[in-house]
Enzyme design. Structure first.
Site, mmCIF file in Angstrom:
data_model
loop_
_atom_site.group_PDB
_atom_site.id
_atom_site.type_symbol
_atom_site.label_atom_id
_atom_site.label_comp_id
_atom_site.label_asym_id
_atom_site.label_seq_id
_atom_site.Cartn_x
_atom_site.Cartn_y
_atom_site.Cartn_z
ATOM 1 N N GLU A 109 -16.640 76.690 -71.371
ATOM 2 C CA GLU A 109 -16.682 75.943 -70.104
ATOM 3 C C GLU A 109 -17.832 74.938 -70.054
ATOM 4 O OE1 GLU A 109 -14.538 76.136 -67.101
ATOM 5 O OE2 GLU A 109 -15.694 74.277 -67.135
ATOM 6 N N GLY A 127 -21.210 70.009 -67.996
ATOM 7 C CA GLY A 127 -22.307 70.902 -67.582
ATOM 8 C C GLY A 127 -21.846 71.939 -66.581
ATOM 9 N N LYS A 133 -16.595 65.099 -75.720
ATOM 10 C CA LYS A 133 -16.110 65.764 -74.505
ATOM 11 C C LYS A 133 -14.679 65.338 -74.188
ATOM 12 C CE LYS A 133 -20.826 66.077 -72.674
ATOM 13 N NZ LYS A 133 -21.837 65.338 -71.886
ATOM 14 N N GLU A 164 -32.720 60.924 -74.671
ATOM 15 C CA GLU A 164 -33.430 61.458 -75.838
ATOM 16 C C GLU A 164 -34.253 60.334 -76.484
ATOM 17 O OE1 GLU A 164 -33.083 64.583 -77.085
ATOM 18 O OE2 GLU A 164 -31.535 65.223 -75.674
ATOM 19 N N VAL A 202 -18.204 70.738 -71.568
ATOM 20 C CA VAL A 202 -17.871 69.464 -70.911
ATOM 21 C C VAL A 202 -18.304 69.537 -69.447
ATOM 22 C CG1 VAL A 202 -16.057 67.819 -70.293
ATOM 23 C CG2 VAL A 202 -15.819 69.207 -72.367
HETATM 24 P P1 NAP Z 1 -32.361 72.746 -76.879
HETATM 25 O O1 NAP Z 1 -33.215 72.732 -75.665
HETATM 26 O O2 NAP Z 1 -32.702 71.841 -78.011
HETATM 27 O O3 NAP Z 1 -32.342 74.267 -77.398
HETATM 28 C C1 NAP Z 1 -31.801 74.630 -78.628
HETATM 29 C C2 NAP Z 1 -32.208 76.058 -78.931
HETATM 30 O O4 NAP Z 1 -31.559 76.471 -80.137
HETATM 31 C C3 NAP Z 1 -33.697 76.262 -79.158
HETATM 32 O O5 NAP Z 1 -34.118 77.496 -78.628
HETATM 33 C C4 NAP Z 1 -33.846 76.269 -80.679
HETATM 34 O O6 NAP Z 1 -34.931 77.061 -81.142
HETATM 35 C C5 NAP Z 1 -32.541 76.915 -81.084
HETATM 36 N N1 NAP Z 1 -32.076 76.466 -82.392
HETATM 37 C C6 NAP Z 1 -31.611 75.234 -82.736
HETATM 38 N N2 NAP Z 1 -31.244 75.206 -84.021
HETATM 39 C C7 NAP Z 1 -31.482 76.443 -84.504
HETATM 40 C C8 NAP Z 1 -31.327 77.039 -85.781
HETATM 41 N N3 NAP Z 1 -30.851 76.365 -86.821
HETATM 42 N N4 NAP Z 1 -31.656 78.353 -85.921
HETATM 43 C C9 NAP Z 1 -32.147 79.052 -84.875
HETATM 44 N N5 NAP Z 1 -32.319 78.541 -83.636
HETATM 45 C C10 NAP Z 1 -31.992 77.259 -83.458
HETATM 46 O O7 NAP Z 1 -30.836 72.436 -76.522
HETATM 47 P P2 NAP Z 1 -30.133 72.593 -75.092
HETATM 48 O O8 NAP Z 1 -30.367 71.369 -74.295
HETATM 49 O O9 NAP Z 1 -30.464 73.924 -74.533
HETATM 50 O O10 NAP Z 1 -28.591 72.533 -75.524
HETATM 51 C C11 NAP Z 1 -27.952 73.647 -76.096
HETATM 52 C C12 NAP Z 1 -26.446 73.404 -76.162
HETATM 53 O O11 NAP Z 1 -25.941 73.210 -74.845
HETATM 54 C C13 NAP Z 1 -26.035 72.145 -76.931
HETATM 55 O O12 NAP Z 1 -24.820 72.374 -77.595
HETATM 56 C C14 NAP Z 1 -25.837 71.105 -75.829
HETATM 57 O O13 NAP Z 1 -24.935 70.071 -76.190
HETATM 58 C C15 NAP Z 1 -25.237 71.982 -74.756
HETATM 59 N N6 NAP Z 1 -25.369 71.450 -73.412
HETATM 60 C C16 NAP Z 1 -26.606 71.112 -72.966
HETATM 61 C C17 NAP Z 1 -26.744 70.634 -71.677
HETATM 62 C C18 NAP Z 1 -28.103 70.287 -71.134
HETATM 63 O O14 NAP Z 1 -28.209 69.932 -69.959
HETATM 64 N N7 NAP Z 1 -29.181 70.400 -71.928
HETATM 65 C C19 NAP Z 1 -25.621 70.508 -70.854
HETATM 66 C C20 NAP Z 1 -24.371 70.896 -71.344
HETATM 67 C C21 NAP Z 1 -24.267 71.367 -72.630
HETATM 68 P P3 NAP Z 1 -36.459 76.659 -80.822
HETATM 69 O O15 NAP Z 1 -36.601 76.844 -79.320
HETATM 70 O O16 NAP Z 1 -37.300 77.610 -81.581
HETATM 71 O O17 NAP Z 1 -36.597 75.238 -81.236
HETATM 72 N N1 HSE Z 2 -26.554 64.146 -73.168
HETATM 73 C C1 HSE Z 2 -25.612 64.696 -72.255
HETATM 74 C C2 HSE Z 2 -25.497 63.790 -71.032
HETATM 75 C C3 HSE Z 2 -26.062 66.111 -71.842
HETATM 76 O O1 HSE Z 2 -26.294 62.851 -70.876
HETATM 77 O O2 HSE Z 2 -24.585 63.974 -70.238
HETATM 78 C C4 HSE Z 2 -24.953 66.996 -71.407
HETATM 79 O O3 HSE Z 2 -23.986 67.220 -72.381
#
Ligand code: NAP
Ligand code: HSE
Length: 432
Positions: free
Chosen positions: A129, A134, A205, A190, A132
């Site tokens: 879920e 959030g 997405k 980023e 796509v």
């Molecule tokens: P993030 O802040 O970069 O967190 C990634 C986490 O994964 C960190 O804890 C990192 O460890 C760990 N990690 C990454 N590669 C690893 C590896 N090879 N081995 C072990 N641990 C690893 O990313 P995020 O923003 O939470 O996003 C996570 C997922 O959710 C992604 O697929 C993203 O597209 C999705 N998503 C994110 C958002 C958003 O608002 N951020 C919204 C919707 C979906 P460390 O902490 O030690 O670096």
């Molecule tokens: N980079 C994405 C955005 C984060 O700006 O919508 C959520 O997938």
């Protein structure tokens, strides 16, 4: 209470941190929904020496084996991102009999079919879920609530970063590079913004949405993609004068059994619901035969909203585990032909910088007419009085993508044309 349902996380970053906090903050409520407590077992991270709120150090690991060999982990939640090693770890979790929840659009868009079939083969579930939109519920509505419909189109704003930037360009009259720098300073974009500004994130997405909406096999490369980096504040202004707002729109349709999927900066008529979705918000509009039009709008990213979607899946799986229901494979998908951009039909906005001299407008109009591209409106703006250049902005009636690009090539090669600055699709009846 009998045994808890064990949940381990792969990743404890932005989203993982939100999941840990939300799990801790609603223990009793979650236990009430499921019939058993949810117990956070382990979290896989890259750096296990860094303290994370809500999880003791001895529950952090850098070794996936610690999770896969934990008999009490029944649900694995992948929140690392990227294709690898996420794909391998999800596969191993599924084949070891664990249910998996993921927020990872990249791995689901590129390898979702393989992962879903692995899940089905092992009698476990793979839910996504949060991949796509959030916090917006959209995968579940497409999988369940709208299943009786034939969906005719998906039109969406599914990248918060670019929507924030386009809104800022529109409200401040600022150019692309200025708003990108501001978005990076505020943490919306980023340091390397490519995936967002080039439409790659939105294409992942959209591929997921089209697969679910039309029951077809779609890969990210099936999506025709154009980013926002060439847009200028002038395009936003001219569009506004014409009664449109520019949005990075992701659109999917099945036309005569063929898939048309695009991500592009698009002129959306200002009265349309999607034109009013501003800032980091996301929205997904579905048109379907029974329900008509429905629009899902809300926070498309962020720690707590995304945790909301992740935990919805975790609770769903946990309830099934407790009730003894497990496997619910998705409906079968078929491979269909994907229409290349030359075969898309749309209205277009065209901005051309030309020498401000007699006969130029007629030559450009002639090139469009020669290729059967019919002009709907035209405005001339003074570009640079010293250089004696003018800007011509055309909107067209419905035109074929192939005919349009041939006409644009011809226009671009004219000695009086300084630049074809923008060619953007417009929303409108009959686009296909
Ligand atoms: P993030 O802040 O970069 O967190 C990634 C986490 O994964 C960190 O804890 C990192 O460890 C760990 N990690 C990454 N590669 C690893 C590896 N090879 N081995 C072990 N641990 C690893 O990313 P995020 O923003 O939470 O996003 C996570 C997922 O959710 C992604 O697929 C993203 O597209 C999705 N998503 C994110 C958002 C958003 O608002 N951020 C919204 C919707 C979906 P460390 O902490 O030690 O670096
Ligand atoms: N980079 C994405 C955005 C984060 O700006 O919508 C959520 O997938």
């Amino acid at each position: 209470m009998v045994d808890a349902v064990g949940v381990s996380l792969l990743g404890a970053g932005n989203v993982g941190g939100g999941v840990i906090t939300a799990l801790a903050g609603a223990r009793e409520r979650h236990a009430g929904h499921v019939g058993r407590a949810l117990e956070l077992r382990f979290a896989l991270v890259r750096d296990a020496n860094r303290d994370r709120e809500g999880i003791p150090r001895d529950r952090l690991t850098t070794d996936i084996e610690a999770i896969l060999s934990d008999p009490q982990t029944q649900i694995v939640v992948e929140l690392m991102g990227g294709e690898q090693p996420a794909f391998d770890y999800i596969t191993r979790a599924l084949t070891s009999g664990r249910h998996v929840v993921t927020a990872n659009k990249e791995v689901m868009a590129k390898r979702g079919a393989e992962l879903l079939s692995t899940a089905a083969a092992h009698g476990v579930r793979l839910l996504y879920e949060a991949s796509v939109g959030g916090g917006i519920p959209i995968i579940s509505p497409l999988s369940r609530d709208l299943l009786a419909n034939e969906i005719t189109s998906v039109t969406a704003i599914i990248n918060g970063t670019t929507n924030y930037m386009l809104t800022a360009m529109s409200k401040q009259g600022a150019d692309y590079s200025e708003v990108l720098a501001e978005a990076q300073r505020l943490g919306y974009a980023e340091p390397d913004p490519t995936a967002d500004v080039d439409g790659i994130d939105a294409a992942y997405k959209l591929a997921i949405l089209c697969g679910l909406a039309f029951h077809v096999e779609v890969l990210p490369e099936d999506v025709t993609r154009q980013g926002i980096s060439r847009l200028t504040a002038r395009d936003i202004l001219y569009a506004s004068e014409l009664g449109y707002t520019i949005k990075l729109l992701a659109t999917g349709r099945l036309v005569d059994g063929e898939l048309v999927a695009t991500v592009a900066p698009t002129l959306v008529a200002s009265g349309e619901p999607l034109a009013k979705v501003d800032g980091v918000l996301n929205a997904i509009q579905i048109e379907a035969d029974l329900v008509g039009r429905v629009v899902f709008e809300g926070p498309g990213a962020g720690s707590a909203p995304t945790a909301s979607a992740v935990l919805a899946d975790v609770l769903d799986v946990a309830r099934d585990l407790v009730a003894g229901r497990v496997e619910r494979p998705e409906p079968a998908r078929r491979r269909v032909r994907v229409r290349p951009p030359e075969e898309h039909r749309s209205r277009f906005y065209i901005r051309v910088t030309v020498a401000d001299q007699a006969g130029v407008l007629a030559r450009i109009a002639g090139a469009l007419g020669e290729h059967e591209v019919s002009i709907a409106s035209m405005i001339q703006f003074e570009a640079d009085a010293d250089e004696r250049t003018a800007e011509l902005v055309f909107t067209t009636h419905l035109a074929g993508g192939g005919a349009l690009s041939t006409a644009i090539e011809q226009i671009g090669s004219m000695d009086v044309v300084r630049e074809v600055g923008a060619v953007l699709p417009m929303t409108g009846l009959g686009a296909r």
